[in-house]
Design an enzyme around this catalytic site. Structure first.
Site, PDB file in Angstrom:
ATOM      1  N   GLU A  94       0.837  -1.199   0.000  1.00  0.00           N
ATOM      2  CA  GLU A  94       0.000   0.000   0.000  1.00  0.00           C
ATOM      3  C   GLU A  94       0.877   1.255   0.000  1.00  0.00           C
ATOM      4  O   GLU A  94       1.827   1.321   0.761  1.00  0.00           O
ATOM      5  CB  GLU A  94      -0.917   0.038   1.233  1.00  0.00           C
ATOM      6  CG  GLU A  94      -1.925   1.157   1.116  1.00  0.00           C
ATOM      7  CD  GLU A  94      -2.833   1.281   2.350  1.00  0.00           C
ATOM      8  OE1 GLU A  94      -3.964   1.712   2.175  1.00  0.00           O
ATOM      9  OE2 GLU A  94      -2.396   0.960   3.456  1.00  0.00           O
ATOM     10  N   GLY A 228       3.593   2.242  11.016  1.00  0.00           N
ATOM     11  CA  GLY A 228       3.340   1.519  12.267  1.00  0.00           C
ATOM     12  C   GLY A 228       2.958   0.084  11.990  1.00  0.00           C
ATOM     13  O   GLY A 228       3.465  -0.844  12.616  1.00  0.00           O
ATOM     14  N   ALA A 229       2.042  -0.095  11.024  1.00  0.00           N
ATOM     15  CA  ALA A 229       1.540  -1.439  10.726  1.00  0.00           C
ATOM     16  C   ALA A 229       0.782  -1.399   9.405  1.00  0.00           C
ATOM     17  O   ALA A 229       0.526  -0.332   8.855  1.00  0.00           O
ATOM     18  CB  ALA A 229       0.600  -1.902  11.842  1.00  0.00           C
ATOM     19  N   MET A 230       0.415  -2.594   8.900  1.00  0.00           N
ATOM     20  CA  MET A 230      -0.283  -2.679   7.609  1.00  0.00           C
ATOM     21  C   MET A 230      -1.328  -3.795   7.668  1.00  0.00           C
ATOM     22  O   MET A 230      -1.050  -4.883   8.172  1.00  0.00           O
ATOM     23  CB  MET A 230       0.739  -2.937   6.492  1.00  0.00           C
ATOM     24  CG  MET A 230       0.132  -3.146   5.110  1.00  0.00           C
ATOM     25  SD  MET A 230      -0.779  -1.687   4.537  1.00  0.00           S
ATOM     26  CE  MET A 230      -1.989  -2.474   3.470  1.00  0.00           C
ATOM     27  N   ASN A 232      -2.762  -5.936   5.605  1.00  0.00           N
ATOM     28  CA  ASN A 232      -2.909  -7.013   4.599  1.00  0.00           C
ATOM     29  C   ASN A 232      -3.909  -8.052   5.108  1.00  0.00           C
ATOM     30  O   ASN A 232      -3.815  -8.504   6.244  1.00  0.00           O
ATOM     31  CB  ASN A 232      -1.564  -7.716   4.359  1.00  0.00           C
ATOM     32  CG  ASN A 232      -0.421  -6.739   4.251  1.00  0.00           C
ATOM     33  OD1 ASN A 232      -0.411  -5.871   3.396  1.00  0.00           O
ATOM     34  ND2 ASN A 232       0.548  -6.854   5.162  1.00  0.00           N
ATOM     35  N   HIS A 264      -6.692  -1.067  15.207  1.00  0.00           N
ATOM     36  CA  HIS A 264      -6.754  -0.343  13.932  1.00  0.00           C
ATOM     37  C   HIS A 264      -6.653  -1.311  12.754  1.00  0.00           C
ATOM     38  O   HIS A 264      -7.475  -1.295  11.831  1.00  0.00           O
ATOM     39  CB  HIS A 264      -5.599   0.668  13.904  1.00  0.00           C
ATOM     40  CG  HIS A 264      -5.562   1.552  12.701  1.00  0.00           C
ATOM     41  ND1 HIS A 264      -6.017   2.846  12.722  1.00  0.00           N
ATOM     42  CD2 HIS A 264      -5.125   1.337  11.429  1.00  0.00           C
ATOM     43  CE1 HIS A 264      -5.864   3.389  11.524  1.00  0.00           C
ATOM     44  NE2 HIS A 264      -5.315   2.496  10.726  1.00  0.00           N
ATOM     45  N   GLU A 265      -5.645  -2.173  12.790  1.00  0.00           N
ATOM     46  CA  GLU A 265      -5.442  -3.093  11.649  1.00  0.00           C
ATOM     47  C   GLU A 265      -6.581  -4.098  11.530  1.00  0.00           C
ATOM     48  O   GLU A 265      -6.975  -4.473  10.430  1.00  0.00           O
ATOM     49  CB  GLU A 265      -4.091  -3.818  11.773  1.00  0.00           C
ATOM     50  CG  GLU A 265      -2.877  -2.901  11.865  1.00  0.00           C
ATOM     51  CD  GLU A 265      -2.883  -1.744  10.878  1.00  0.00           C
ATOM     52  OE1 GLU A 265      -3.330  -1.926   9.729  1.00  0.00           O
ATOM     53  OE2 GLU A 265      -2.451  -0.635  11.263  1.00  0.00           O
ATOM     54  N   GLU A 287      -9.043   4.847   6.494  1.00  0.00           N
ATOM     55  CA  GLU A 287      -8.218   5.237   7.637  1.00  0.00           C
ATOM     56  C   GLU A 287      -8.975   5.971   8.738  1.00  0.00           C
ATOM     57  O   GLU A 287      -8.742   5.754   9.913  1.00  0.00           O
ATOM     58  CB  GLU A 287      -7.026   6.073   7.159  1.00  0.00           C
ATOM     59  CG  GLU A 287      -6.082   5.313   6.225  1.00  0.00           C
ATOM     60  CD  GLU A 287      -5.514   4.034   6.839  1.00  0.00           C
ATOM     61  OE1 GLU A 287      -5.668   3.809   8.057  1.00  0.00           O
ATOM     62  OE2 GLU A 287      -4.908   3.245   6.086  1.00  0.00           O
TER      63      GLU A 287
END
Length: 855
Positions: A94, A228-230, A232, A264-265, A287
């Site tokens: 992303e 921070g993070a993703m 997927n 969040h993820e 987001e």
């Protein structure tokens, strides 16, 4: 057509072929490949025209190197406890980097099912979005993993990792296998994340009432990771510091941030993955929602973290950039990869979440939740646009409350009879058009300033756009539909009023001592009280501040300083309000007081106005002195109390408050004598390290611990302490090492530069570093990325001299068009201009105020 155009970036394509019909059915024809590098595209020219309605299979043979940056299919490394360097490969696609791993239609609306096979050495482990179906031996030293075919999804969510990670797993109550993967020797730090993930995935499954559609959810901690993070799908990836936790070593703030990042993820598995924005202009649909759901979910799954305390801080952060002319609407057109990356900012995340919170407060939680469910169900496995969301809030079917019949009132609200008056009596009874209301918040930039004038029982209201900067043309074209809330000295029942015009008036049942708007700071607007309105509120705070909530107190502190910025109030009035902080004990107002006051003396330090800067420091220390003295030097207390302790002690030690410095010094000496084996309380560590780093010997000792494996959870705290040194060579060395990436990982460089820039001995170095290393920084972090924006902002946001403004403008103008047009550059220039005017206007008045107060 005879053309097939795919995205491809840095892929070396050897040949491509096309076959009519699904695999194997027709004859295979080779195709000509043309590359258009600037557009990151390849065109395949086929021998004869493709027929509409027919199926074709395209096969492409290509090769590529693992990316050396943090996007695409990239290389990451870590050292084992005995110092061996190990390599792994992971993905970050992303927004537009799937094309660096395979040719594809790399846009969010081209959803497809992905079948992935990975060849690897037997000693490694491969992971992807879906579970492993089978492994085939190719040669004694090579195996091939076949993963299940994915659900229909966008390219940016595809993920795969080849590593030697270890894992721990649990099954959620909905039967989903949840695992956390880390490098082998950190797996003992994964328990907290696993438990949090199980709780949160179960929460979302129930809240949205849409089952999580995959059989597993992996969380992987990657040693090199830019953001921070993703999210997927089925394989979320994280920075190590965003996932790993050890109660004996990690500060309380880590527990809060890790829980919120996982929340969040996992929220994205619905908002973003199941329903995806059609194009990046509506990134906030991903987001803003994920950010907002952090608060909704963690509030219920981990109530002890008091997550709601931090929400309004996010809104203030968003307003900081949203007040600039260079801000952008939440939903805004973007085209190229750098513009798309720039969308990952405070406006998409924080403002997005704040306006959703305001809408939920306005509609009530249940009605809001019903609208969300409808939206997710309607667009599952599809793409959606901004307006699609609001259309699902228009015609709500009333849920039944207990046994009582609910009624749909004239304003389209569902309410139970007994609460139809008390809970939500809106003074205006108009049919609620959510789309019209929310378009005013998503399609125009900025936010409203509401001016309140009380004349007897009449309350006069006026709205305008809040704008920083002296030459701002009056913004008459801006109008918001503002769901106002207020309480008064006579009633703490929240009253509501929907303001849809430039000016309005309503009548109170009786005259009041004071009135406070934007209750709990649930609204994304700020309020100015005309005449003696502010004096009455300041009197209230001085007399008995607990009459209003801590969030209301924090919002008054924030608002009064924002009003000074636009010349609505003198700075002395804002300082008068801060006097009450001597009696404040709650985390949000204390943090807000610090956030308004500390940058002021930072501006003075940058101009070498040391006398007044020191007086102001002394004033701030005095305000919080009683609270600082009360802090225990251990890990007792709730998470918010521990976070307050961490900040207060670090603040006191950095400002040279002697009792704090002495105690920290004593701890540091003991810790150093024990060769770092003494266990320090986690929430006072940073203060202890900060004091210890002030001597050369202490600094070297801290660095030796930073390099050790056993201190991996404390790296951020030690890095902060190292960057507080007054030794310029040491500060320069830290930034150089961060770019080299061996001792200090390059992922941490943006923070290191920011720390150095905040140090009075380091801000010149940080600016020179940014200028000299600009090309390398852009290559590493990408033009438009949040990392580059952070660096630019941190290095320049405390400048307030015309010479500095000229220098910043000159440097960025010397770059190519893409660099000089970056939004973060425009924001930096506007911020410096605003700082210059602010100092010119307020410095003398602050000086006089401080001299007269003699605290």
């Amino acid at each position: 057509t005879r053309w097939i155009v795919l995205h491809s970036k840095r892929l070396r394509i050897a040949q491509a072929a096309i076959e009519a019909g699904p695999g194997g059915a027709g004859s295979v024809r080779e195709v000509q490949v043309l590359e258009q590098q600037p557009l990151e595209q390849v065109a395949l020219l086929v021998p004869e025209p493709l027929q509409p309605g027919h199926t074709y299979t395209v096969s492409v043979h290509y090769a590529a190197n693992l990316s050396e940056a943090f996007h695409g299919f990239y290389k990451s490394t870590y050292r084992t406890p005995d110092g061996e360097l190990r390599v792994l490969a992971s993905t970050q696609f992303e927004p537009t980097a799937a094309r660096m791993a395979f040719p594809c239609f790399d846009e969010p609306s081209f959803k497809a099912r992905f079948s992935i096979k990975i060849r690897r050495e037997p000693k490694h482990l491969a992971l992807s979005n879906m579970p492993l179906v089978k492994t085939v031996n190719i040669t004694p030293s090579l195996v091939e993993d076949h993963f299940d075919t994915s659900v229909k999804m966008s390219t940016y969510l595809v993920a795969f990792i080849v590593s030697d990670f270890k894992s721990i797993s649990k099954i959620s109550s909905h039967g989903i296998k949840i695992s956390v993967y880390t490098v082998p020797d950190k797996i003992h730090q994964a328990d907290y994340a696993l438990d949090a993930a199980v709780k949160l995935l179960d929460f979302y499954d129930d809240y949205f009432n849409i089952p999580y559609p995959l059989p597993k959810q992996d969380l992987a901690a990657i040693p090199d990771f830019q953001s921070g993070a993703m999210e997927n799908w089925g394989l979320t990836t994280y920075r190590e510091s965003a996932l790993l936790y050890d109660p004996a070593k990690s500060p309380a703030s880590s527990k809060l941030s890790i829980t919120m990042i996982i929340a969040h993820e996992l929220a994205h598995q619905w908002f973003g993955n199941l329903v995806t924005m059609e194009w990046w202009n509506d990134l906030w649909l991903n987001e803003g929602f994920a950010k907002f759901m952090e608060f909704v979910s963690v509030n219920i799954t981990h109530p002890e973290l008091r997550v709601e305390d931090y929400f309004l801080g996010k809104c203030f952060d968003a307003m900081e950039v949203d007040a600039l002319n260079s801000s952008h609407p939440v939903s805004t057109p973007v085209e190229d990869p750098a513009e798309i990356l720039e969308m990952f900012d405070n406006v998409s995340y924080e403002k997005g979440s704040c306006i959703l919170n305001m809408l939920r407060d306005y509609m009530t939680a249940d009605v809001f939740k019903a609208g969300l469910k409808q939206y997710l169900q309607k667009y599952s496995f599809q793409n959606a646009k901004n307006e699609d969301l609001w259309n699902n809030f228009l015609f709500q079917i009333c849920p039944t409350v207990d046994t009582e019949e609910s009624i749909l009132q004239g304003d389209n609200f569902c309410r139970g009879d007994e609460e139809s008056f008390s809970n939500a009596h809106w003074i205006k009874r108009e049919a609620l058009d959510v789309r019209a209301m929310m378009n005013t918040w998503t399609l125009q930039k900025g936010f409203p300033l509401v001016t309140v004038t009380v004349r007897g029982k009449n309350v006069h209201l006026q709205q305008e756009r809040y704008r920083k900067g002296v030459d701002s043309p009056s913004s008459t074209e801006y109008l918001w539909h503002i769901p106002l809330t207020y309480i008064t000295s006579k009633s703490d029942v929240v009253q509501r009023f929907l303001m849809t015009t430039k000016t309005d008036v309503f009548i109170l049942p009786e005259e009041v001592e004071w009135i406070k708007f934007n209750v709990g700071m649930n609204g994304y607007y700020i309020v100015h009280y005309e005449d003696d309105g502010w004096d009455r509120l300041i009197k209230l705070l001085k007399g008995n501040h607990v009459v209003i909530s801590s969030n209301d107190r924090a919002s008054l502190i924030n608002n009064i300083f924002q009003l000074v910025r636009i010349k609505k109030l003198p700075i002395s009035k804002a300082f008068d309000l801060t006097l009450y902080l001597k009696h404040e004990t709650e985390i949000m107002p204390v943090f807000q007081g610090m956030q308004e006051l500390i940058p002021i003396y930072k501006l003075m330090e940058r101009r070498d106005m040391d006398d007044t800067a020191n007086q102001l420091k002394e004033y701030i220390v005095n305000l919080f002195k009683d609270l600082i003295d009360k802090q225990s030097w251990n890990d007792d207390g709730s998470v918010p109390e521990r976070m307050l302790k961490h900040s207060l002690l670090l603040f006191a030690c950095r400002r040279g408050y002697q009792p704090c410095v002495d105690k920290a010094q004593e701890y540091f000496v003991k810790w150093q004598k024990s060769n770092g084996t003494l266990s320090l309380p986690t929430d006072v560590k940073t203060a202890v390290y900060a004091v210890g780093a002030q001597t050369l010997e202490g600094w070297d000792f801290l660095l030796s611990k930073y390099r050790l494996h056993s201190f991996n959870l404390e790296k951020n705290q030690i890095a902060l302490a190292l960057s507080l040194s007054r030794n310029k060579d040491k500060l320069q060395w830290l930034m150089d090492q961060g770019l080299r990436g061996d001792i200090i990982k390059t992922q941490d460089l943006p923070h290191i530069i920011g720390f150095v820039a905040r140090n009075p001995s380091g801000y010149h170095l940080a600016w020179t570093f940014l200028k000299n290393k600009w090309e390398e920084l852009v290559e590493k972090f990408e033009l438009g990325s949040h990392a580059i924006a952070t660096i630019v902002s941190e290095v320049t946001n405390q400048y307030s001299m015309r010479s500095q403004l000229v220098e910043v403008k000159e440097f960025f103008n010397s770059l190519d068009e893409k660099g000089s047009q970056l939004r973060c550059v425009q924001q930096a220039i506007e911020t410096i201009e605003d700082n210059i005017q602010w100092m010119d206007r307020n410095f003398e008045e602050i000086k006089t105020w401080l001299q007269n107060k003699n605290l």
